[in-house]
Design a protein around this motif. Structure first.
Motif, PDB file in Angstrom:
ATOM      1  N   PHE A   1       4.823 -19.827  39.291  1.00 24.82           N
ATOM      2  CA  PHE A   1       5.753 -19.173  38.866  1.00 24.82           C
ATOM      3  C   PHE A   1       5.013 -18.009  38.098  1.00 24.82           C
ATOM      4  CE2 PHE A   1       4.961 -22.556  36.074  1.00 24.82           C
ATOM      5  CZ  PHE A   1       4.666 -21.980  34.979  1.00 24.82           C
ATOM      6  N   LEU A   2       5.661 -17.040  37.581  1.00 29.33           N
ATOM      7  CA  LEU A   2       5.278 -15.894  37.047  1.00 29.33           C
ATOM      8  C   LEU A   2       5.541 -15.969  35.455  1.00 29.33           C
ATOM      9  CD1 LEU A   2       5.982 -12.943  39.520  1.00 29.33           C
ATOM     10  CD2 LEU A   2       3.612 -14.228  39.059  1.00 29.33           C
ATOM     11  N   SER A   3       4.745 -16.529  34.678  1.00 26.46           N
ATOM     12  CA  SER A   3       5.252 -16.582  32.974  1.00 26.46           C
ATOM     13  C   SER A   3       5.057 -15.080  32.706  1.00 26.46           C
ATOM     14  CB  SER A   3       3.979 -17.240  32.469  1.00 26.46           C
ATOM     15  OG  SER A   3       2.919 -16.746  32.609  1.00 26.46           O
ATOM     16  N   TYR A   4       6.018 -14.690  31.889  1.00 26.47           N
ATOM     17  CA  TYR A   4       6.530 -13.466  31.309  1.00 26.47           C
ATOM     18  C   TYR A   4       6.348 -12.476  32.246  1.00 26.47           C
ATOM     19  CZ  TYR A   4       5.262 -16.371  27.330  1.00 26.47           C
ATOM     20  OH  TYR A   4       5.455 -17.354  26.231  1.00 26.47           O
ATOM     21  N   GLY A   5       6.549 -12.777  33.514  1.00 27.39           N
ATOM     22  CA  GLY A   5       6.971 -11.658  34.645  1.00 27.39           C
ATOM     23  C   GLY A   5       5.971 -11.112  35.264  1.00 27.39           C
ATOM     24  N   PHE A   6       4.449 -11.539  34.805  1.00 29.21           N
ATOM     25  CA  PHE A   6       3.529 -10.905  35.504  1.00 29.21           C
ATOM     26  C   PHE A   6       2.053 -11.942  35.742  1.00 29.21           C
ATOM     27  CE2 PHE A   6       2.789 -10.279  31.008  1.00 29.21           C
ATOM     28  CZ  PHE A   6       1.355 -10.732  30.776  1.00 29.21           C
ATOM     29  N   MET A   7       2.118 -13.217  34.861  1.00 30.49           N
ATOM     30  CA  MET A   7       0.706 -13.766  34.904  1.00 30.49           C
ATOM     31  C   MET A   7       1.316 -15.111  35.818  1.00 30.49           C
ATOM     32  SD  MET A   7      -0.978 -15.630  31.773  1.00 30.49           S
ATOM     33  CE  MET A   7      -1.038 -14.426  30.885  1.00 30.49           C
ATOM     34  N   PRO A   8       0.652 -14.979  37.017  1.00 25.86           N
ATOM     35  CA  PRO A   8       0.595 -16.298  37.967  1.00 25.86           C
ATOM     36  C   PRO A   8       0.318 -17.601  37.347  1.00 25.86           C
ATOM     37  CG  PRO A   8      -1.137 -15.041  38.631  1.00 25.86           C
ATOM     38  CD  PRO A   8      -0.483 -14.237  37.651  1.00 25.86           C
TER      39      PRO A   8
ATOM     40  N   TYR B   1       1.527 -31.026  35.604  1.00 26.65           N
ATOM     41  CA  TYR B   1       0.212 -31.106  35.073  1.00 26.65           C
ATOM     42  C   TYR B   1      -0.819 -30.581  36.348  1.00 26.65           C
ATOM     43  CZ  TYR B   1       0.088 -34.532  39.314  1.00 26.65           C
ATOM     44  OH  TYR B   1       0.371 -35.086  40.345  1.00 26.65           O
ATOM     45  N   ASP B   2      -2.052 -30.422  36.014  1.00 28.15           N
ATOM     46  CA  ASP B   2      -2.937 -29.830  36.679  1.00 28.15           C
ATOM     47  C   ASP B   2      -2.416 -28.256  36.625  1.00 28.15           C
ATOM     48  OD1 ASP B   2      -5.033 -29.048  38.176  1.00 28.15           O
ATOM     49  OD2 ASP B   2      -4.052 -29.843  40.203  1.00 28.15           O
ATOM     50  N   VAL B   3      -2.696 -27.649  35.603  1.00 25.58           N
ATOM     51  CA  VAL B   3      -1.863 -26.221  35.414  1.00 25.58           C
ATOM     52  C   VAL B   3      -3.246 -25.281  35.267  1.00 25.58           C
ATOM     53  CG1 VAL B   3      -0.539 -24.764  33.902  1.00 25.58           C
ATOM     54  CG2 VAL B   3       0.072 -27.278  33.934  1.00 25.58           C
ATOM     55  N   LYS B   4      -3.054 -24.233  36.184  1.00 24.46           N
ATOM     56  CA  LYS B   4      -3.877 -23.012  35.856  1.00 24.46           C
ATOM     57  C   LYS B   4      -3.191 -21.722  35.879  1.00 24.46           C
ATOM     58  CE  LYS B   4      -6.998 -25.143  39.328  1.00 24.46           C
ATOM     59  NZ  LYS B   4      -7.683 -25.273  40.360  1.00 24.46           N
ATOM     60  N   VAL B   5      -3.592 -20.922  34.679  1.00 22.52           N
ATOM     61  CA  VAL B   5      -3.160 -19.840  34.580  1.00 22.52           C
ATOM     62  C   VAL B   5      -4.015 -18.351  35.048  1.00 22.52           C
ATOM     63  CG1 VAL B   5      -2.226 -18.094  32.886  1.00 22.52           C
ATOM     64  CG2 VAL B   5      -1.797 -20.463  32.529  1.00 22.52           C
TER      65      VAL B   5
ATOM     66  N   ALA C   1      13.152 -26.201  46.229  1.00 27.84           N
ATOM     67  CA  ALA C   1      13.723 -25.816  45.135  1.00 27.84           C
ATOM     68  C   ALA C   1      13.381 -24.325  44.621  1.00 27.84           C
ATOM     69  CB  ALA C   1      13.761 -26.834  44.021  1.00 27.84           C
ATOM     70  N   ASN C   2      14.054 -23.393  44.342  1.00 29.81           N
ATOM     71  CA  ASN C   2      13.619 -22.507  43.529  1.00 29.81           C
ATOM     72  C   ASN C   2      14.511 -21.993  42.104  1.00 29.81           C
ATOM     73  OD1 ASN C   2      16.040 -21.459  44.873  1.00 29.81           O
ATOM     74  ND2 ASN C   2      15.135 -19.874  45.929  1.00 29.81           N
ATOM     75  N   ALA C   3      14.105 -21.113  41.397  1.00 31.10           N
ATOM     76  CA  ALA C   3      14.889 -20.608  40.327  1.00 31.10           C
ATOM     77  C   ALA C   3      14.905 -19.185  40.222  1.00 31.10           C
ATOM     78  CB  ALA C   3      14.556 -21.321  39.172  1.00 31.10           C
ATOM     79  N   VAL C   4      15.679 -18.623  39.327  1.00 24.98           N
ATOM     80  CA  VAL C   4      15.926 -17.178  39.348  1.00 24.98           C
ATOM     81  C   VAL C   4      14.288 -16.710  38.636  1.00 24.98           C
ATOM     82  CG1 VAL C   4      18.140 -16.851  38.999  1.00 24.98           C
ATOM     83  CG2 VAL C   4      16.796 -17.559  36.901  1.00 24.98           C
ATOM     84  N   LYS C   5      13.668 -17.644  38.036  1.00 20.72           N
ATOM     85  CA  LYS C   5      12.490 -17.288  37.344  1.00 20.72           C
ATOM     86  C   LYS C   5      11.177 -17.612  38.327  1.00 20.72           C
ATOM     87  CE  LYS C   5      13.963 -18.045  32.707  1.00 20.72           C
ATOM     88  NZ  LYS C   5      13.784 -18.939  31.425  1.00 20.72           N
ATOM     89  N   LEU C   6      11.446 -18.387  39.360  1.00 20.76           N
ATOM     90  CA  LEU C   6      10.094 -18.638  40.089  1.00 20.76           C
ATOM     91  C   LEU C   6       9.916 -17.605  41.062  1.00 20.76           C
ATOM     92  CD1 LEU C   6      10.921 -22.355  40.881  1.00 20.76           C
ATOM     93  CD2 LEU C   6       9.211 -21.461  39.562  1.00 20.76           C
TER      94      LEU C   6
ATOM     95  N   LEU D   1       5.677 -21.481  26.868  1.00 19.41           N
ATOM     96  CA  LEU D   1       5.411 -20.909  28.294  1.00 19.41           C
ATOM     97  C   LEU D   1       6.305 -21.502  29.323  1.00 19.41           C
ATOM     98  CD1 LEU D   1       3.224 -19.344  29.911  1.00 19.41           C
ATOM     99  CD2 LEU D   1       1.867 -21.395  29.895  1.00 19.41           C
ATOM    100  N   PHE D   2       6.265 -22.822  29.460  1.00 18.02           N
ATOM    101  CA  PHE D   2       6.826 -23.288  30.532  1.00 18.02           C
ATOM    102  C   PHE D   2       8.474 -23.211  30.456  1.00 18.02           C
ATOM    103  CE2 PHE D   2       2.834 -25.542  30.216  1.00 18.02           C
ATOM    104  CZ  PHE D   2       2.450 -25.084  31.388  1.00 18.02           C
ATOM    105  N   THR D   3       9.159 -23.258  29.195  1.00 22.61           N
ATOM    106  CA  THR D   3      10.481 -22.895  28.759  1.00 22.61           C
ATOM    107  C   THR D   3      10.890 -21.772  29.282  1.00 22.61           C
ATOM    108  OG1 THR D   3      10.138 -24.662  27.085  1.00 22.61           O
ATOM    109  CG2 THR D   3      12.215 -22.725  27.216  1.00 22.61           C
ATOM    110  N   SER D   4      10.062 -20.701  29.177  1.00 25.82           N
ATOM    111  CA  SER D   4      10.476 -19.261  29.614  1.00 25.82           C
ATOM    112  C   SER D   4      10.309 -19.062  31.129  1.00 25.82           C
ATOM    113  CB  SER D   4       9.491 -18.190  28.828  1.00 25.82           C
ATOM    114  OG  SER D   4       8.153 -18.327  28.941  1.00 25.82           O
ATOM    115  N   GLY D   5       9.311 -19.831  31.443  1.00 28.00           N
ATOM    116  CA  GLY D   5       9.042 -19.348  32.918  1.00 28.00           C
ATOM    117  C   GLY D   5       9.895 -20.264  34.139  1.00 28.00           C
ATOM    118  N   ILE D   6      10.360 -21.363  33.714  1.00 29.84           N
ATOM    119  CA  ILE D   6      10.962 -22.377  34.424  1.00 29.84           C
ATOM    120  C   ILE D   6      12.379 -22.853  33.950  1.00 29.84           C
ATOM    121  CG2 ILE D   6      10.952 -24.662  35.604  1.00 29.84           C
ATOM    122  CD1 ILE D   6       7.897 -24.505  35.241  1.00 29.84           C
ATOM    123  N   SER D   7      12.664 -22.962  32.712  1.00 33.01           N
ATOM    124  CA  SER D   7      13.930 -23.426  32.406  1.00 33.01           C
ATOM    125  C   SER D   7      14.866 -22.485  32.583  1.00 33.01           C
ATOM    126  CB  SER D   7      14.047 -24.027  30.830  1.00 33.01           C
ATOM    127  OG  SER D   7      12.959 -24.839  30.654  1.00 33.01           O
ATOM    128  N   SER D   8      16.230 -23.103  32.794  1.00 32.35           N
ATOM    129  CA  SER D   8      17.622 -22.254  33.068  1.00 32.35           C
ATOM    130  C   SER D   8      17.761 -21.386  31.921  1.00 32.35           C
ATOM    131  CB  SER D   8      18.678 -23.081  33.409  1.00 32.35           C
ATOM    132  OG  SER D   8      18.436 -24.074  34.252  1.00 32.35           O
TER     133      SER D   8
END
Length: 517
Positions: free
Chosen positions: A359-366, A408-412, A303-308, A474-481
């Protein structure tokens, strides 16, 4: 054998098990025939109902068929022809319309029988090219000739219809017969300049003129489930034995043979009562206790998304399937609609196995997280729609599941981030996957045999994320449609079903498929 004249217009019952056709007779025209070593021919006297009254017609049916076959082995009749000899009296209607040529489309009902089991198949869309009608007075007083070479007997005509016809697979060993029954003709007439007459066509139903059974062919059906002795018709070794027959087709998982008989009887009773002015009475809903069974399988994919930044692996997901919760056969529309249900299971929970996603949150942070898709609400629904009046039996399958995504088990950037125990989508979302295939020859996606399913989903915003701080954005902007657009693409590969009715089959225990990107 007395045959209802309406039989020519009937279509055989089509049985499906969650998309896998397990019919006794099914439309599978093909140029690739199994080892065929006999040319079968039979001539049957018919009585045809014309507007002017009953007319006699001699019908000769020919086909190339094997002398023997194994149980479950697909038999493809080859070089099929139906020659219809019409006497001059049957042609008066057309000559009165100033017709000079006559063509036809034939539909022949054949009964395939072995032991106590029998099923009708419709050899339809057999086309006879146009032949010349005899001129007025031509052939009168002469004996009927064979009409060879010109499609015309003395005073009458011979229409020769050819085409691809249904295959048959016999499930029980014994002496099988293929016997012609009702015949339907659509006769088209044309004038000297090639224009259709008015009216242009005439539909005629015919039935055998007597009760004598005249099989087209008798086939010895061997038990292919284990060692078998040679049948009486098989040559002994060294006595001209031919090449071994083609390997029997893999038996489709499915119904108890008694279910076939019950459904055949129910369909026949419904067709007997069918009022031509009420085609809505054609659909038959089969009692679920006749056809319902269980199965297991695995599915895996991505599964992928435009933000992943890449794709998240999914599975292998173990699925428990209940086949044929609802089963509707519509002889008028030539369709079968089957509804089945699926439950995902992982360590006793209704979910897919956890998987790592990046995923890349805000386009740059893995950002990495363990993602779990949990099944919520009722079981997932599998709806299969099969069209049965075309040679390939095309079908569309739609799988609809209600899911919730938990993280869960999230790392930034490699640093652990405490998101709490209930970081998930604020509401369940609907995942819809579709697969397209055909049964003859098997291709694409079929529920029983697996294949690829693809689709999109709309991932809602997240809630409950963060301990001491709100991490939902953070997760809404990085994953949600984006908005309400379903832009998250999923591709799943399903393995063949291990069906409870065939626990020793080649697909049991269920296998884990290799996912395709």
């Amino acid at each position: 054998m007395t045959v209802d004249a309406r039989a020519a217009a009937r279509r055989p019952l089509h049985l499906a098990v969650g998309g896998a056709l397990v019919v006794a007779t099914a439309l599978i025209p093909s140029a690739e025939s199994v080892a065929a070593d006999q040319t079968s021919e039979v001539t049957i006297p018919y009585t045809c109902q014309f507007p002017s009254g009953a007319e006699k017609a001699d019908v000769t049916i020919k086909a190339v068929l094997p002398v023997s076959a194994g149980t479950g082995e697909v038999i493809r009749p080859a070089d099929v022809s139906v020659e219809v000899s019409l006497e001059r009296s049957a042609l008066l209607r057309f000559t009165a319309l100033e017709a000079t040529t006559l063509s036809a489309v034939a539909e022949l009902t054949v009964r395939n029988s072995v032991g106590e089991h029998a099923a009708d198949a419709s050899w339809q869309q057999l086309e006879a090219p146009a032949v010349d009608l005899p001129a007025e007075g031509e052939g009168e007083g002469e004996e009927q000739g064979d009409g060879e070479g010109d499609g015309q007997g003395a005073g009458g005509v011979v229409l020769t219809a050819t085409g691809d016809v249904p295959t048959v697979a016999f499930g029980s060993p014994g002496r099988a017969t293929i016997t012609p029954a009702g015949l339907g003709l659509t006769l088209a007439s044309f004038t000297q300049d090639g224009t259709p007459t008015s009216p242009p066509e005439l539909a005629v139903t015919c039935e055998p003129a007597d009760d004598e059974e005249r099989p087209l062919a008798r086939i010895t059906v061997r038990d292919s489930t284990g060692p078998t002795a040679p049948s009486p018709s098989d040559p002994a070794p060294g006595e001209g034995a031919s090449e071994p027959p083609a390997k029997p087709a893999r038996p489709a998982p499915g119904l108890d043979p008694d279910a076939h008989r019950k459904i055949d009887d129910l369909t026949e009773a419904r067709l007997e009562a069918l009022d031509d002015e009420d085609p809505g009475s054609c659909p038959i809903e089969i009692p679920p206790e006749w056809v319902m069974t269980t199965a297991e399988t695995y599915a895996a994919g991505y599964a992928n998304a435009v933000k992943l930044d890449g794709a998240a692996a999914l599975g292998p997901a173990f699925m428990k399937v209940v086949l044929n919760k609802r089963y509707i056969n519509d002889s008028c529309a030539s369709t079968v609609d089957v509804t089945s249900e699926v439950e995902f299971e992982y360590e006793g929970k209704r979910q897919l196995p956890p998987t790592k996603a990046t995923f890349l949150s805000y386009g740059f942070m893995p950002t990495t997280a363990t993602m779990v898709l949990e099944q919520v609400g009722p079981p997932a629904v599998v709806q299969t729609h099969t069209v049965t009046n075309t040679p390939t039996y095309p079908e569309e399958s739609t799988v609809t599941a209600q899911l919730s995504m938990r993280l869960y088990d999230v790392k930034v950037n490699g640093v652990p981030l405490d998101v709490g125990p209930d970081c998930r989508t604020e509401r369940p979302f609907e995942q819809v996957l579709k697969g397209y295939g055909q049964s003859y020859p098997p291709a694409g996606y079929l529920v029983a045999y697996g294949g690829n399913l693809t689709g999109y989903a709309h991932i809602p915003p997240f809630q409950g994320c963060g301990v001491g701080e709100d991490l939902d954005p953070l997760f809404t902007s990085g994953i949600s449609s984006v908005g309400k657009k379903a832009d998250n693409y999923t591709k799943m590969t399903q393995a063949p079903l291990c069906v409870a009715t065939n626990p020793e089959g080649p697909d049991c225990p269920p296998k884990v498929p290799k996912p395709e990107r």
